[in-house]
Write an enzyme that holds these catalytic residues in place. Structure first.
Site, PDB file in Angstrom:
ATOM      1  N   ASP A 164      21.979   3.953 -26.691  1.00 45.15           N
ATOM      2  CA  ASP A 164      21.241   2.821 -27.242  1.00 45.15           C
ATOM      3  C   ASP A 164      22.150   1.709 -27.747  1.00 45.15           C
ATOM      4  O   ASP A 164      23.340   1.891 -27.985  1.00 45.15           O
ATOM      5  CB  ASP A 164      20.306   3.283 -28.355  1.00 45.15           C
ATOM      6  CG  ASP A 164      21.008   4.123 -29.420  1.00 45.15           C
ATOM      7  OD1 ASP A 164      22.044   4.741 -29.124  1.00 45.15           O
ATOM      8  OD2 ASP A 164      20.511   4.181 -30.562  1.00 45.15           O
ATOM      9  N   GLU A 193      20.754   7.168 -30.949  1.00 43.21           N
ATOM     10  CA  GLU A 193      21.795   7.557 -31.909  1.00 43.21           C
ATOM     11  C   GLU A 193      21.792   6.626 -33.104  1.00 43.21           C
ATOM     12  O   GLU A 193      21.994   7.073 -34.244  1.00 43.21           O
ATOM     13  CB  GLU A 193      23.176   7.553 -31.235  1.00 43.21           C
ATOM     14  CG  GLU A 193      24.299   8.071 -32.108  1.00 43.21           C
ATOM     15  CD  GLU A 193      24.902   7.014 -33.038  1.00 43.21           C
ATOM     16  OE1 GLU A 193      25.436   7.393 -34.098  1.00 43.21           O
ATOM     17  OE2 GLU A 193      24.834   5.810 -32.695  1.00 43.21           O
TER      18      GLU A 193
END
Length: 452
Positions: A103, A170
């Protein structure tokens, strides 16, 4: 049988050749990395130009899945959200988990790179925000893809199973939890070790940092709703102003670290977001505060949360609020990020492999940080998988020298100006990850073959 015992029993039952980095093997790896780099650079630039927020990483996961399939992996997509799991099997031996995150962040890029992100997305609150890989997850994915290519070409130099993990979310501390909850360790080979790397915004390219023990902090997310009674800005005496109360709470929270926590116990309280009001002459009914709390000690963590609740209640009472309007504190107990602790025995093996491959002078200590990393969750299940997270330098040495000379700080991770130097960072990351795999998954020779 625990994950810790299985590799030990495996080693007792077989004889193992040390994965010594001979000059020929070093050259083979270097030549393969150099040959693959143009394609990997294109992959990196594409990822950088098309970042996706946490829980929205559909395109990113598809791109990484295609790279891992091309390297010969058996890939499962959409596992625990947009997570992916890729298996590369190569005979008997331990199973090694290698993780990358997928991400990006709601940051407007200001690097000036020709492949800079212009992406925008809708965040969980419904706002349109810019998106940037300001933490280097695009570097991590490229390193993982490059490592898969290396291992596919070096099958005679390792034996076992590599479990490549593309982990979503994350940055929100959700992805590892969701993949484990989806049955990662039950539906795929259970790992004997887990490794991750993360780029560094302070280390020079060509270097890596690794140390045993705690290296990343606990991170908790806290939302505070400061309530009041709104009204006209000209008549504040008729209101209970939540803006003023929020300001008092923000200042009071700083005393948790400065006056309630031992100076030798790491603790950080960050108010990262304040939202309230819509017009200059209107006092609103509420203000929202978003915080992150960082610590290493469970006792410090628990005290910090309790102190926030106490301060919010006390400041609300001091402001004259009735009980039904006192601030609300949501500690988001279901998504804290636990501290990351590198297993000492595993970390020593990783350190020795990195020193042998890169040179001892290029391996430095990993100074513990207050940043969080949900990679820690892969080692906190009942299987107790040993973990090791290491850093890869991403900054040009001349930039570091300039910063030291001028006193102007380097752009940090999560900065709109953070721009890793791609080629040396990626090449060092691939070499370091490959060296680690060759150390941990050394080829097995049966007793009969060893006598020949």
């Amino acid at each position: 049988m625990t994950a810790t015992l299985r590799p030990l029993l495996f080693l007792c039952a077989t004889s193992v050749l040390a994965a010594a980095p001979t000059p020929a093997l070093r050259q083979l790896v270097a030549e393969k990395v150099a040959a693959d780099y143009p394609a990997l650079d294109a992959f990196y630039q594409d990822l950088h130009a098309h970042p996706e927020l946490s829980l929205q990483e559909a395109r990113t996961a598809q791109k990484l899945a295609a790279e891992l399939r091309a390297a010969g992996c058996d890939v499962t997509e959409n596992f625990g959200g947009h997570g992916l799991v890729a298996l590369l099997k190569n005979g008997p031996g331990p199973t090694l988990l290698l993780r990358t995150d997928l991400d990006a962040l709601p940051v407007a890029e200001e690097t000036g790179l020709p492949y800079a992100s212009a992406a925008r997305a809708t965040d969980p609150t419904g706002r349109e925000v810019p998106v940037m890989h300001a933490c280097g997850h695009d570097i991590h994915m490229t390193v993982l893809a490059g490592t898969a290519r290396e291992l596919a070409a070096l099958r005679e130099h390792w034996s076992g199973t590599v479990l490549f993990i593309g982990q979503p979310a994350e940055e929100r501390g959700l992805g590892a939890r969701d993949m484990l909850a989806a049955g990662l360790y039950q539906k795929f080979p259970r790992p004997d070790f887990a490794i991750a790397e993360h780029d560094s915004a302070s280390l020079p390219v060509g270097t890596v940092a690794v140390s045993p023990g705690a290296v990343m902090a606990n991170v908790d997310w806290v939302e505070i709703t400061v309530r009041g009674r709104g009204g006209h800005g000209a008549y504040p005496q008729m209101t209970k102003d939540p803006v003023v109360l929020a300001a008092r709470i923000v200042l009071a929270l700083q005393t948790i670290v400065s006056r309630e926590t031992s100076p030798i116990d790491p603790c950080v309280v960050t108010v990262g977001s304040i939202h309230g009001g819509a017009k200059a002459n209107v006092i609103p009914d509420e203000v929202k505060l978003s915080l992150t709390l960082r610590s290493y000690s469970p006792a410090v963590r628990d005290h910090t949360i309790a102190a926030i609740q106490r301060i919010c209640r006390g400041e609300g009472i001091a402001a004259g609020l009735p009980d039904d309007l006192l601030p609300l504190v949501n500690t988001a107990a279901d998504v804290p990020t636990p501290a990351t602790r590198n297993d000492p025995a595993l970390t020593q093996r990783v350190h020795d492999a990195l020193a042998a491959w890169l040179g001892a002078d290029r391996v430095v200590p990993f100074t513990p940080e207050m940043g969080g990393e949900d990679f820690s969750r892969f080692g906190l299940t009942d299987e107790h998988v040993p973990l090791c997270l290491f850093r890869v330098g991403a900054v040009a040495p001349e930039k570091i020298a300039e910063s030291q000379r001028t006193g102007i700080p380097l752009p940090s991770l999560h900065s709109s100006k953070f721009a890793p130097v791609p080629e040396p960072t990626i090449k060092t990351g691939i070499t370091a990850m490959t060296a680690t795999v060759l150390e941990l998954l050394t080829p097995v020779i049966s007793p009969a073959n060893s006598r020949s």
